[in-house]
Design an enzyme around this catalytic site. Structure first.
Site, PDB file in Angstrom:
ATOM      1  N   ARG A  10      47.020 -25.011 -39.871  1.00 24.78           N
ATOM      2  CA  ARG A  10      48.182 -25.293 -39.373  1.00 24.78           C
ATOM      3  C   ARG A  10      48.083 -26.127 -38.090  1.00 24.78           C
ATOM      4  O   ARG A  10      48.613 -26.999 -37.935  1.00 24.78           O
ATOM      5  CB  ARG A  10      48.970 -24.166 -39.198  1.00 24.78           C
ATOM      6  CG  ARG A  10      50.463 -24.257 -38.422  1.00 24.78           C
ATOM      7  CD  ARG A  10      51.260 -23.024 -38.577  1.00 24.78           C
ATOM      8  NE  ARG A  10      52.420 -23.044 -37.814  1.00 24.78           N
ATOM      9  CZ  ARG A  10      52.527 -22.755 -36.576  1.00 24.78           C
ATOM     10  NH1 ARG A  10      51.480 -22.535 -36.046  1.00 24.78           N
ATOM     11  NH2 ARG A  10      53.763 -22.649 -35.939  1.00 24.78           N
ATOM     12  N   VAL A  28      45.700 -27.502 -36.740  1.00 23.16           N
ATOM     13  CA  VAL A  28      44.799 -28.709 -36.768  1.00 23.16           C
ATOM     14  C   VAL A  28      45.686 -29.994 -37.415  1.00 23.16           C
ATOM     15  O   VAL A  28      45.795 -31.041 -36.718  1.00 23.16           O
ATOM     16  CB  VAL A  28      43.400 -28.792 -37.693  1.00 23.16           C
ATOM     17  CG1 VAL A  28      43.017 -30.118 -38.185  1.00 23.16           C
ATOM     18  CG2 VAL A  28      42.351 -27.951 -37.352  1.00 23.16           C
ATOM     19  N   SER A  85      28.324 -23.196 -43.976  1.00 28.64           N
ATOM     20  CA  SER A  85      29.511 -24.201 -43.929  1.00 28.64           C
ATOM     21  C   SER A  85      29.186 -24.999 -42.687  1.00 28.64           C
ATOM     22  O   SER A  85      29.438 -26.309 -42.711  1.00 28.64           O
ATOM     23  CB  SER A  85      31.008 -23.778 -43.845  1.00 28.64           C
ATOM     24  OG  SER A  85      31.093 -23.199 -45.051  1.00 28.64           O
ATOM     25  N   ASP A 142      32.344 -11.974 -40.501  1.00 37.40           N
ATOM     26  CA  ASP A 142      30.728 -11.176 -40.210  1.00 37.40           C
ATOM     27  C   ASP A 142      30.521 -11.103 -38.578  1.00 37.40           C
ATOM     28  O   ASP A 142      29.693 -10.432 -38.274  1.00 37.40           O
ATOM     29  CB  ASP A 142      29.728 -11.952 -41.066  1.00 37.40           C
ATOM     30  CG  ASP A 142      29.672 -11.920 -42.495  1.00 37.40           C
ATOM     31  OD1 ASP A 142      30.380 -10.956 -43.152  1.00 37.40           O
ATOM     32  OD2 ASP A 142      29.228 -12.980 -43.092  1.00 37.40           O
ATOM     33  N   ARG A 176      29.368  22.655 -34.949  1.00 36.81           N
ATOM     34  CA  ARG A 176      30.371  22.556 -33.887  1.00 36.81           C
ATOM     35  C   ARG A 176      31.650  22.582 -34.492  1.00 36.81           C
ATOM     36  O   ARG A 176      32.682  22.632 -33.730  1.00 36.81           O
ATOM     37  CB  ARG A 176      30.163  21.273 -33.159  1.00 36.81           C
ATOM     38  CG  ARG A 176      29.153  20.928 -32.269  1.00 36.81           C
ATOM     39  CD  ARG A 176      29.357  19.827 -31.317  1.00 36.81           C
ATOM     40  NE  ARG A 176      29.979  18.648 -31.950  1.00 36.81           N
ATOM     41  CZ  ARG A 176      29.431  17.577 -32.469  1.00 36.81           C
ATOM     42  NH1 ARG A 176      28.109  17.446 -32.398  1.00 36.81           N
ATOM     43  NH2 ARG A 176      29.891  16.450 -33.061  1.00 36.81           N
TER      44      ARG A 176
END
Ligand code: ADP
Ligand code: F6P
Length: 319
Positions: A21, A23, A105, A128, A212
């Site tokens: 959008r 761009v 890419s 990632d 614990r």
């Protein structure tokens, strides 16, 4: 420059639509014609290219996935395929291209920049967070929120049953998603490719936690480090805890982008078009601190992104 194109490629990431959008609308505002290339390099090779107007990208900011669709395309990795792609770009008189995607890419983009006269600006879009020269990528924040929400749910059932849960996250060879989600959910242990795992130490930590008074044990495992089933087998043998495995899978890539991802994508998309208008090529848009930067694309791709291991220490100290 009159005509540019935008494409998404490789694994989708939430926020890609907000970048498309930005761009398109920034480009139109600057007097450019903006074309959308469907399905990444695959659509380029099929000449599936269409003019986008202001309205075409209306109402997409909040949508996960990518309206341009995406693909992995082996043909583009060979010279013959790329030569065909350059012919197609030329036939549309496309002078600049914005490629939104992960490191694969962007590697393809670097080849376009060096082998053709089309100017290339890359935008890092990948859950990632494995790309250098940028603090983060489009999709990372949404992914982390999804992972955290789901680990929180698993914690509820883990506590009710006094079980151990081994949760596998994505990330390819990078432990970022596991590290940050583990730290921010208070997981007892995090297994990432960047740190060698010692199952006995891990089991001792879980046992000490139970002593614990903890009633659950959550271990977050990055897919690039080990299979969650292997971790579960080791830990169940060494602790005797009833153990379950959850592989979060592709839910990590979906969903409406967070405010952070919408903002990042809007900034990166418009900055990318401005870079093209300024005559730049073979660059990647990044965020460093609060600043948008255009960095050398090859430099970003060649440098390995280092994980901040002080966060791993912090997670261990606090859990
Ligand atoms: P991501 O962009 O999410 O890392 P991939 O690594 O699968 O995803 O790359 C997406 C696509 O980019 C590939 O299917 C291929 O079309 C293109 N690509 C990846 N690496 C190269 C390369 N070395 N040369 C040319 N194209 C590449
Ligand atoms: O790069 C994004 C990513 O989701 C990785 O975390 C994961 O390893 C890979 O893509 C999965 O790819 P695919 O969608 O092809 O299964």
């Amino acid at each position: 420059m009159k005509r540019i194109a935008v494409m998404t490629s490789g694994g989708d990431a939430p926020g890609m639509n907000a970048a498309i959008r930005a761009v398109v609308r920034y480009g139109i505002n600057k007097g450019l014609e903006v074309y959308g290339i469907m399905r990444g390099y695959a659509g380029l090779l099929e000449d599936d290219i269409r003019l986008l107007n202001f309205v075409d990208v209306g109402g997409i900011m909040e949508k996960g996935g990518t309206i341009l669709r995406t693909a992995r395309c082996e043909e583009f990795k060979v010279d013959k395929g790329r030569k065909e792609a350059y012919k197609i770009l030329k036939s549309h008189e496309i002078e600049g291209i914005v490629i939104i995607g992960g490191d694969g890419s962007l590697n393809g983009g670097a080849l376009v920049a060096s082998e053709s006269d089309v100017k290339v600006v890359g935008i890092p879009g990948s859950i990632d967070n494995d790309i250098s020269e940028t603090d983060t990528c489009i999709g990372v924040d949404t992914c982390l929120n999804t992972v955290v929400e789901n680990i929180q749910k698993l914690k509820d059932t883990a506590s009710s049953h006094e079980r151990a849960f081994i949760v596998e996250t994505m990330g390819r060879n990078c432990g970022y998603i596991a590290l940050i989600s583990g730290l921010t959910t208070g997981a007892e242990a995090i297994v990432i490719p960047e740190v060698k795992v010692d199952y006995q130490t891990l089991a001792d930590k879980l046992l000490a936690g139970r002593k614990r008074g903890k009633i659950n044990s959550i271990v977050v495992v990055a897919e690039g480090a080990a299979s969650a089933y292997t971790v579960a087998r080791h830990l169940e043998n060494k602790t005797g805890f009833e153990t379950r495995v959850t592989i979060l899978g592709h839910i990590q890539r979906g969903g409406s982008p967070t405010v952070q991802d919408r903002l990042l994508a809007s900034r990166m998309g418009s900055f990318a078009v401005q870079a093209l208008l300024d005559g730049q090529s073979n660059v990647m848009i990044g965020i460093q601190g609060t600043q948008m930067v255009a960095v050398d694309l090859n430099k970003a791709l060649q440098k390995k992104k280092e994980l901040d291991l002080s966060l791993y220490e912090l997670a261990n100290t606090l859990s």
